[in-house]
Design a protein around this motif. Structure first.
Motif, PDB file in Angstrom:
ATOM      1  N   THR A  67      -2.630   6.669  -0.825  1.00 38.13           N
ATOM      2  CA  THR A  67      -4.098   6.721  -0.764  1.00 38.13           C
ATOM      3  C   THR A  67      -4.733   7.050  -2.109  1.00 38.13           C
ATOM      4  OG1 THR A  67      -3.964   7.449   1.529  1.00 38.13           O
ATOM      5  CG2 THR A  67      -6.058   7.792   0.407  1.00 38.13           C
ATOM      6  N   ALA A  70      -8.466   6.179  -3.513  1.00 42.50           N
ATOM      7  CA  ALA A  70      -8.951   5.123  -2.608  1.00 42.50           C
ATOM      8  C   ALA A  70      -9.584   3.927  -3.309  1.00 42.50           C
ATOM      9  CB  ALA A  70      -9.938   5.693  -1.587  1.00 42.50           C
ATOM     10  N   ALA A  73      -7.351   0.739  -2.995  1.00 45.91           N
ATOM     11  CA  ALA A  73      -7.233   0.227  -1.626  1.00 45.91           C
ATOM     12  C   ALA A  73      -8.487  -0.531  -1.214  1.00 45.91           C
ATOM     13  CB  ALA A  73      -6.961   1.385  -0.667  1.00 45.91           C
ATOM     14  N   CYS A  86      -3.328   3.211   4.435  1.00 51.19           N
ATOM     15  CA  CYS A  86      -3.380   4.192   3.346  1.00 51.19           C
ATOM     16  C   CYS A  86      -2.708   5.469   3.814  1.00 51.19           C
ATOM     17  CB  CYS A  86      -4.829   4.460   2.948  1.00 51.19           C
ATOM     18  SG  CYS A  86      -5.691   2.981   2.361  1.00 51.19           S
TER      19      CYS A  86
END
Length: 417
Positions: A67, A70, A73, A86
């Motif tokens: 993760t 973030a 992602a 994640c």
């Protein structure tokens, strides 16, 4: 060896004192950054543009990633994946992921998203949180952002201040930046440079002397300072790229010079105006008037895709190996490990790789970064008759050379045959 014989050597005495200092400060004054409910980083220190080049994601891909902050992602949503899983043991990082994803979905428009996630000193962000986000967060994420800090303010006030300045490592980075400014560093000159030649000149004249100051070098040779910046002992060893020996001070001196070299690359090899990593290091905020200055997930041209597919982000509070053990064979198309392997022992890496090998679909890719320069995988991965992974050294080097974060020593893309 008796104590008298040991302390007869001035070098040994210095090393002993240094070891005691590190241990004392680490235990008595510095709290551990590994708490599972402490925000470690508010942005991902990896270039999403490079990730997408490396992974070559196809629509409907099934992706697993660490993760971190973030940002990466969310950028992958531009490729219209089936799902992005994640995984993190830290609930704070998952709460950050969720509020960023919910902002993409529920805030009124792109400008509101930009103000909420990228612009500092936006008091209206408190209203945006209450009106559009709070009711749409999971119970765990809502609990995290509603909880009050030592000053009595809820954590979501971070979005009215400067989100990029929050997080354990960001606080440590601010301290070092403040120290360097007191030692004479002029980071404020870098954004004024007209080209890379001027950036290099400013670095040499106005930043490098502070980096070479004895006080700063002393701190950068302390293990507990490196720990505060996110380097564990495995990573410190990889940075040294040498076996431990008795002359610890020499190793640490070489390490501090290596870190300076990487900082030079970060600040000199890429345009400051187009490098949000450099902007964060020198204390600048995102230059929102320049789209190329923003992290990919905050750029306007990908916003429609991110808004459409943000519901395909799935947070999981697990160890990575535990999550993979729950997945079906040949079900994952891409694994983004970041520098996760740097934190694992050889046995842990072997166990994790067994699960990656089991879960990898035909043609799957694995993206690995490391602070060291060597691939942090056992050679058995490639040497056995059943080996099904390959990597292209020239391609890896090409991608690494373009990575604007510049703080890692290597990048590897592995393809399943």
């Amino acid at each position: 060896m008796n104590a008298k014989a040991f302390f007869h050597s001035k070098t040994n005495l210095t090393a002993f004192k240094t070891s005691l200092l590190d241990a004392f400060l680490a235990r008595q004054y510095i709290s551990s950054p590994k708490k599972k409910n402490t925000l470690i980083q508010s942005q991902t220190w990896a270039d999403s543009h490079i990730d997408l080049l490396a992974l070559d994601l196809k629509p409907a891909a099934n992706i697993v990633t660490i993760t971190a902050g973030a940002c990466h992602a969310l950028a992958y949503l531009s490729c219209k994946p089936a799902a992005i899983h994640c995984v993190d043991e830290n609930s704070a990082q998952l709460a950050l992921l969720e509020i960023k994803a919910k902002a993409l979905i529920h805030l009124p428009d792109y400008d509101a998203v930009l103000k909420f996630l990228a612009q500092p000193h936006q008091s209206d962000n408190l209203k945006r949180y209450q009106r559009h986000l709070r009711a749409n967060l999971s119970e765990a994420a809502s609990h995290y952002w509603q909880k009050r800090n030592l000053l009595g303010r809820p954590r979501y006030y971070a979005f009215s201040n400067n989100l990029q300045e929050h997080g354990y490592y960001n606080t440590s980075l601010r301290f070092l930046r403040f120290l360097l400014i007191q030692l004479g560093a002029r980071f404020d000159k870098l954004p004024l440079a007209k080209d890379l030649a001027q950036q290099n000149h400013i670095f040499e004249q106005d930043i490098l002397p502070a980096l070479q100051n004895k006080t700063f070098l002393f701190l950068m040779r302390r293990r507990f300072i490196l720990n505060q910046l996110g380097f564990n002992q495995n990573q410190i060893n990889k940075l040294k790229n040498t076996k431990q020996d008795a002359n610890r001070d020499t190793n640490q001196a070489e390490l501090s010079q290596l870190l300076i070299q990487r900082l030079r690359r970060l600040l000199c090899d890429f345009s400051i105006a187009e490098n949000h990593f450099a902007q964060q290091v020198i204390g600048s905020t995102y230059q929102i008037q320049l789209q190329q200055s923003l992290p990919l997930y905050l750029q306007k041209n990908v916003f429609p895709q991110l808004r459409q597919y943000a519901h395909r982000i799935h947070p999981h509070q697990h160890r990575l190996i535990d999550f993979l053990q729950q997945q079906s064979p040949q079900s994952i198309d891409a694994f983004v490990l970041q520098d996760h392997l740097d934190y694992l022992s050889s046995e842990e890496i072997k166990s994790l790789w067994q699960e990656i090998n089991r879960c990898a679909a035909p043609g799957a890719k694995v993206l690995i970064r490391s602070l060291g320069t060597q691939l942090p995988l056992p050679q058995v991965v490639f040497q056995s008759e059943q080996a099904s992974w390959q990597t292209n050294a020239l391609r890896n080097q090409e991608l690494q050379s373009k990575d604007r974060c510049a703080l890692y020593g290597s990048l590897f893309v592995l393809d399943k045959k």
